[in-house]
Motif scaffolding. Sequence first.
Motif, PDB file in Angstrom:
ATOM      1  N   UNK A 167      33.641   9.910  15.430  1.00  0.00           N
ATOM      2  CA  UNK A 167      34.936  10.630  15.656  1.00  0.00           C
ATOM      3  C   UNK A 167      35.810   9.724  14.786  1.00  0.00           C
ATOM      4  N   UNK A 168      37.258  10.509  14.518  1.00  0.00           N
ATOM      5  CA  UNK A 168      38.214   9.703  13.658  1.00  0.00           C
ATOM      6  C   UNK A 168      38.640   8.560  14.296  1.00  0.00           C
ATOM      7  N   UNK A 169      38.588   8.158  15.467  1.00  0.00           N
ATOM      8  CA  UNK A 169      38.907   6.901  16.083  1.00  0.00           C
ATOM      9  C   UNK A 169      37.983   5.779  15.712  1.00  0.00           C
ATOM     10  N   UNK A 170      36.654   6.244  15.989  1.00  0.00           N
ATOM     11  CA  UNK A 170      35.586   5.279  15.341  1.00  0.00           C
ATOM     12  C   UNK A 170      35.808   5.109  13.954  1.00  0.00           C
ATOM     13  N   UNK A 171      35.978   6.051  13.280  1.00  0.00           N
ATOM     14  CA  UNK A 171      36.279   5.743  11.799  1.00  0.00           C
ATOM     15  C   UNK A 171      37.374   4.713  11.534  1.00  0.00           C
ATOM     16  N   UNK A 172      38.316   5.071  11.936  1.00  0.00           N
ATOM     17  CA  UNK A 172      39.703   4.099  12.270  1.00  0.00           C
ATOM     18  C   UNK A 172      39.386   2.614  12.396  1.00  0.00           C
ATOM     19  N   UNK A 173      38.601   2.381  13.582  1.00  0.00           N
ATOM     20  CA  UNK A 173      38.123   0.874  13.860  1.00  0.00           C
ATOM     21  C   UNK A 173      37.262   0.538  12.846  1.00  0.00           C
ATOM     22  N   UNK A 174      36.387   1.270  12.227  1.00  0.00           N
ATOM     23  CA  UNK A 174      35.537   0.720  11.178  1.00  0.00           C
ATOM     24  C   UNK A 174      36.351   0.301   9.818  1.00  0.00           C
ATOM     25  N   UNK A 175      36.961   1.130   9.369  1.00  0.00           N
ATOM     26  CA  UNK A 175      37.852   0.874   8.252  1.00  0.00           C
ATOM     27  C   UNK A 175      38.781  -0.247   8.375  1.00  0.00           C
ATOM     28  N   UNK A 176      39.469  -0.179   9.670  1.00  0.00           N
ATOM     29  CA  UNK A 176      40.386  -1.006   9.890  1.00  0.00           C
ATOM     30  C   UNK A 176      39.722  -2.684  10.112  1.00  0.00           C
ATOM     31  N   UNK A 177      38.535  -2.755  10.543  1.00  0.00           N
ATOM     32  CA  UNK A 177      37.783  -3.803  10.611  1.00  0.00           C
ATOM     33  C   UNK A 177      37.585  -4.284   9.397  1.00  0.00           C
ATOM     34  N   UNK A 178      37.258  -3.438   8.267  1.00  0.00           N
ATOM     35  CA  UNK A 178      36.557  -3.901   7.036  1.00  0.00           C
ATOM     36  C   UNK A 178      37.809  -4.471   6.156  1.00  0.00           C
ATOM     37  N   UNK A 179      38.974  -3.666   6.155  1.00  0.00           N
ATOM     38  CA  UNK A 179      39.986  -3.891   5.524  1.00  0.00           C
ATOM     39  C   UNK A 179      40.814  -5.389   5.944  1.00  0.00           C
ATOM     40  N   UNK A 180      40.742  -5.584   7.246  1.00  0.00           N
ATOM     41  CA  UNK A 180      41.482  -6.864   7.805  1.00  0.00           C
ATOM     42  C   UNK A 180      40.350  -8.077   7.853  1.00  0.00           C
ATOM     43  N   UNK A 181      39.000  -7.726   7.328  1.00  0.00           N
ATOM     44  CA  UNK A 181      38.307  -8.941   7.682  1.00  0.00           C
ATOM     45  C   UNK A 181      38.446  -9.920   6.813  1.00  0.00           C
ATOM     46  N   UNK A 182      38.861  -9.529   5.459  1.00  0.00           N
ATOM     47  CA  UNK A 182      39.142 -10.710   4.551  1.00  0.00           C
ATOM     48  C   UNK A 182      40.609 -10.769   4.461  1.00  0.00           C
ATOM     49  N   UNK A 183      41.270 -11.932   4.653  1.00  0.00           N
ATOM     50  CA  UNK A 183      42.567 -12.242   4.729  1.00  0.00           C
ATOM     51  C   UNK A 183      43.319 -12.036   3.506  1.00  0.00           C
ATOM     52  N   UNK A 184      43.988 -10.590   3.416  1.00  0.00           N
ATOM     53  CA  UNK A 184      44.802 -10.290   2.377  1.00  0.00           C
ATOM     54  C   UNK A 184      45.986 -10.959   2.316  1.00  0.00           C
ATOM     55  N   UNK A 185      46.755 -11.313   1.106  1.00  0.00           N
ATOM     56  CA  UNK A 185      47.951 -11.906   1.179  1.00  0.00           C
ATOM     57  C   UNK A 185      49.151 -10.980   1.469  1.00  0.00           C
ATOM     58  N   UNK A 186      48.568  -9.498   1.058  1.00  0.00           N
ATOM     59  CA  UNK A 186      49.659  -8.468   1.200  1.00  0.00           C
ATOM     60  C   UNK A 186      49.061  -7.585   1.863  1.00  0.00           C
ATOM     61  N   UNK A 187      49.425  -6.883   2.928  1.00  0.00           N
ATOM     62  CA  UNK A 187      48.735  -5.866   3.549  1.00  0.00           C
ATOM     63  C   UNK A 187      49.807  -4.663   3.545  1.00  0.00           C
ATOM     64  N   UNK A 188      49.317  -3.460   3.164  1.00  0.00           N
ATOM     65  CA  UNK A 188      50.128  -2.337   2.884  1.00  0.00           C
ATOM     66  C   UNK A 188      49.419  -1.053   3.996  1.00  0.00           C
ATOM     67  N   UNK A 189      50.257  -0.690   4.567  1.00  0.00           N
ATOM     68  CA  UNK A 189      49.728   0.305   5.736  1.00  0.00           C
ATOM     69  C   UNK A 189      50.293   1.600   5.694  1.00  0.00           C
TER      70      UNK A 189
END
Lengths: 257, 261
Positions: free
Chosen positions: B161-183
């Motif tokens: 579902x789109x909610x599951x997709x969001x959790x997946x991509x959010x987890x990946x994108x936030x799993x390595x500490x970026x110095x600058x996060x654009x959302x």
Amino acid sequence: MAIADLRDGFAAWRLWGRMGWNDILQRYRRSLLGPFWLTASTAIMVVALGFLYAELFKTPIRNFLPFLCTGLLVWNLLATFLSEGGIIFTAAESYIKQVRLPYSIYVYRSSWSKIIIFAHNFVIYFGVVTYFGIWPGATALLAIPGLILLVLNGTLATIYIGILSARFRDIPPLINSVVQLIFFVTPIMWKPELLHRRVYIADINPFFHLIEIVRTPLLGNVPDLKNYLAALLITAINLGLAGLVFTRFRSRIAYWI
Amino acid sequence: MNTDKIQSEMTMENVSVSFPIYHGGSRSLKKSLLFRSSGGHLAADANHRIVVEALRNVSTHIAAGDRVALIGSNGAGKTTLLRVMAGIYEPVVGTVRTRGTISPMLDIGLGIDPDISGYENVRMRGLILGMTPDEIAGKMQDISDFTELGEYLDIPVRTYSSGMMTRLTFAVATSFAPEILLMDEWIMAGDDRFITKARHRIDNFVAKASILVLASHSAETCRQFCNKALWMDRGMIKAAGSLEEILEMYAETQRGTVDVA
């Protein structure tokens, strides 16, 4: 900046390697033969056309079919560089608009998937030389530098075709129709000897030289020096064109797609 | 690598971005665009082409620790500004200077191949964000824990579902500490519990002296994640300052429009 783009892009080989591979898998997912569908369809074409044209030109099949086979394999590689070059950036829109990656990644990705397809098709060559008992010997190794030169030219052409096509959307269909024409005027389905005194028709055709430097060694002969010189000249021109377009318009790609 | 972080920051000076419109029939397109009450300003460039001036003279400075909300009506230039920050659009005029690694999360769908499994997609997306396979493997446990997708990670993403997709991509994108996060505000797609979890993860980033820039229409989301705000209007910064101050001003004009209407 442009050089850094090419270098950083190349360093991300894991990414484009996987992207290129995925491009092929995606096409054949859940099919039984997978990428070997490419091999199967090319093989059918080689055999069918081989018999037909050997008959039409009244040449022994033993002589003609290996020539046609290697020519077609090399041509298919070259033609996809031209015909698919136009979409490498427009098709990657969802990437380009969301994340900054070196633009060259999309170029390497497309060249890589074309090499993979060529490798799958190349199985046919082994089948043909085995069947007809042809042994090209060590000369065949000369095909490797030829192939490298051909892939380099295809990649360079992809760069400027891709960028210009992002701006002018008429270019890809235009190229597609030209590519078909080139296929018929280039000695692939017919031998250059058939031109007799008008051999210049082949000599002024840049595609002829690029094909010759791969095809001739695979058939056990050494290409002419003129083929190599022409190929090097073409490379220089492509290098200049690609360098010019890439440095000048690279930063506009995101705006155009 | 030095253990103490470099102070990430972002400076934009007089940044202008305009999109040429190449499609045929630009006259009728011009008409239709002119009737939009908000949105980018239209102009003609030297070659008499119609261009949309998506950003005009944007100057701002964002320092480490800032959590900036981008607010403004549709087409005010929020997404374009995020893309300029991410280095996707090189500005036509002006300069952008950033220090620190950037992780743009503008689109959930990026690099998501519906026919491969969740795990495969995590690897793909990790590569896009510049991680090495070893780093990705190291984060895998953390990612699968955060997504709570369990065995779903083994099956093709097209079943999500789109909610599951969001959790997946959010987890990946936030799993390595970026110095600058654009959302962009797609982060809102998820249930309440997910938003709470997401907030914890974002709090972690900012605690690591990073920058967050979030484009959103929801005052509530802005209050949850941000402490500063940039109000974009027709491609220009209308106001900048502390979040509450700007939200108040913005709400004021919104009420005004309603009254007039």
